[in-house]
Design an enzyme around this catalytic site. Structure first.
Site, short mmCIF file in Angstrom:
data_model
loop_
_atom_site.label_atom_id
_atom_site.label_comp_id
_atom_site.label_asym_id
_atom_site.label_seq_id
_atom_site.Cartn_x
_atom_site.Cartn_y
_atom_site.Cartn_z
N GLU A 75 1.25 0.64 6.61
CA GLU A 75 0.47 0.25 6.93
C GLU A 75 0.67 -1.51 7.01
OE1 GLU A 75 -3.06 1.18 5.02
OE2 GLU A 75 -4.32 -0.87 5.87
N THR A 125 -5.15 -1.78 3.19
CA THR A 125 -6.44 -0.97 2.68
C THR A 125 -6.96 -0.12 1.48
OG1 THR A 125 -6.40 0.87 3.93
CG2 THR A 125 -7.55 -0.97 5.12
N CYS A 155 -10.35 0.25 2.16
CA CYS A 155 -11.81 1.14 2.33
C CYS A 155 -12.48 1.15 1.67
CB CYS A 155 -10.64 1.75 3.47
SG CYS A 155 -9.66 2.95 2.31
N ASN A 197 -2.28 4.29 -2.68
CA ASN A 197 -3.61 4.40 -3.75
C ASN A 197 -3.05 4.96 -4.52
OD1 ASN A 197 -5.51 7.35 -2.98
ND2 ASN A 197 -4.16 6.61 -0.63
FE1 SF4 Z 1 -6.80 5.23 4.07
FE2 SF4 Z 1 -7.90 7.51 3.69
FE3 SF4 Z 1 -8.93 4.27 3.45
FE4 SF4 Z 1 -8.74 5.59 6.09
S1 SF4 Z 1 -10.04 6.14 4.66
S2 SF4 Z 1 -7.68 3.84 4.84
S3 SF4 Z 1 -7.05 7.17 5.60
S4 SF4 Z 1 -7.02 5.41 2.15
#
Ligand code: SF4
Length: 299
Positions: free
Chosen positions: A134, A170, A198, A227
């Protein structure tokens, strides 16, 4: 054994969408060569399940997306949920590949923000993880004016005199990024900041932080998942032991006893069947039980 589940945990919308896109692509093009640039999502079991549909993940360690693209000469290329840089997009097009883009909308939003501020003459401090796809997909859009920040130290080593825009990968940890942002605000009080962790990452981190006084916390997910890694950093200090596992088979039985209080969470790229198997094993555990084999129901 008492088992506490972090809610929410496991698949996020971006991962579900990417998996849906890949499986639908196979249905729509039953005979075409289908390639994924990198891992579709950061979980080895998802990649293996896609392999079984003859959807090939190109994921050699230490190779960039540009280098991995050299391995693909025909058919369809799927860009993973982590997104790709503009130069990767252009190269895939030049090679005549059919592009299917599974980039998560939240990653795209950050990418668009960075592009907009670059256009307005800003330099960008991008808080992320070195060599993560990313971060690679964003930084490589302008290697001169986008500066990767991985730590407070990195901020101290910058010397930028122009307008500054600050954003982030994110899937960063809320706690870690707070320290870095504070350092940036002190050093560059005029910086324009848009924190872009996110919602899926944020809510999973908050949920795991609510699990307190556990004897053990299992974090189910792939070692390469940012994550998932960050969930461990968000655990409450009262948790006595944190175990990162990929599947039920990684549980160390010597850690278990019927009277323990155990928590379970899972990263956003961890298949539901894998962490449900962990929960079910722990909920039904009796001293002396042995471990089951990992399920093959992944997709
Ligand atoms: Fe990554 Fe899922 Fe967040 Fe999208 S929603 S940025 S795929 S962790």
């Amino acid at each position: 054994m008492k088992v506490m589940k972090a809610i929410p945990c496991g698949y996020c919308k971006g991962v579900l969408r990417a998996i849906h896109i890949a499986t639908e692509t196979r249905k729509n093009y039953p005979d075409a060569p289908i390639h994924i640039l990198g891992m579709l999502v950061h979980n080895k079991y998802v990649s293996l399940a896609l392999d079984s549909l003859n959807i090939i993940s190109h994921n050699e360690k230490n190779r960039t997306r540009m280098e991995l693209l050299d391995e693909i000469d025909e058919g369809i290329v799927i860009f993973s949920a982590h997104g790709v840089s503009n130069e990767v997009y252009a190269k895939a097009r030049e090679k005549g590949l059919e592009i299917i883009d599974a980039t998560c909308v939240d990653v795209l939003k950050t990418k668009q923000l960075v592009a907009q501020y670059l256009k307005e003459g800003y330099e960008v401090l991008y808080i992320g993880v070195k060599n993560h796809p990313e971060a690679e997909g964003i930084i490589n859009d302008d290697r001169i004016r986008i500066h990767l920040i991985t730590s407070v130290e990195d901020v101290k080593n910058t010397d930028i005199s122009s307008k500054i825009f600050v954003t982030n990968q994110t899937t960063m940890s809320i706690r870690e990024i707070a320290d870095i942002l504070e350092t940036i605000q002190i050093k560059y009080p005029h910086a324009c900041i848009s924190e872009e962790i996110c919602q899926a990452t944020r809510s999973r981190q908050e949920a795991v932080a609510c699990l307190k006084d556990l004897d053990l916390l299992y974090i189910v997910g792939d070692p390469s998942s940012n994550n998932t890694r960050n969930l461990a950093k968000c655990a409450d200090p009262s948790v006595k032991k944190i175990c990162r596992i990929e599947t039920v088979e990684d549980i160390d039985l010597s850690d278990l006893s019927e009277e323990k209080l155990v928590g379970v969470t899972a990263g956003a790229s961890t298949p539901t069947s894998l962490y449900q198997q962990v929960i079910s094993f722990l909920e039904n555990y009796h001293d002396g039980d042995s471990l089951p084999s990992v399920t093959d129901q992944i997709l």
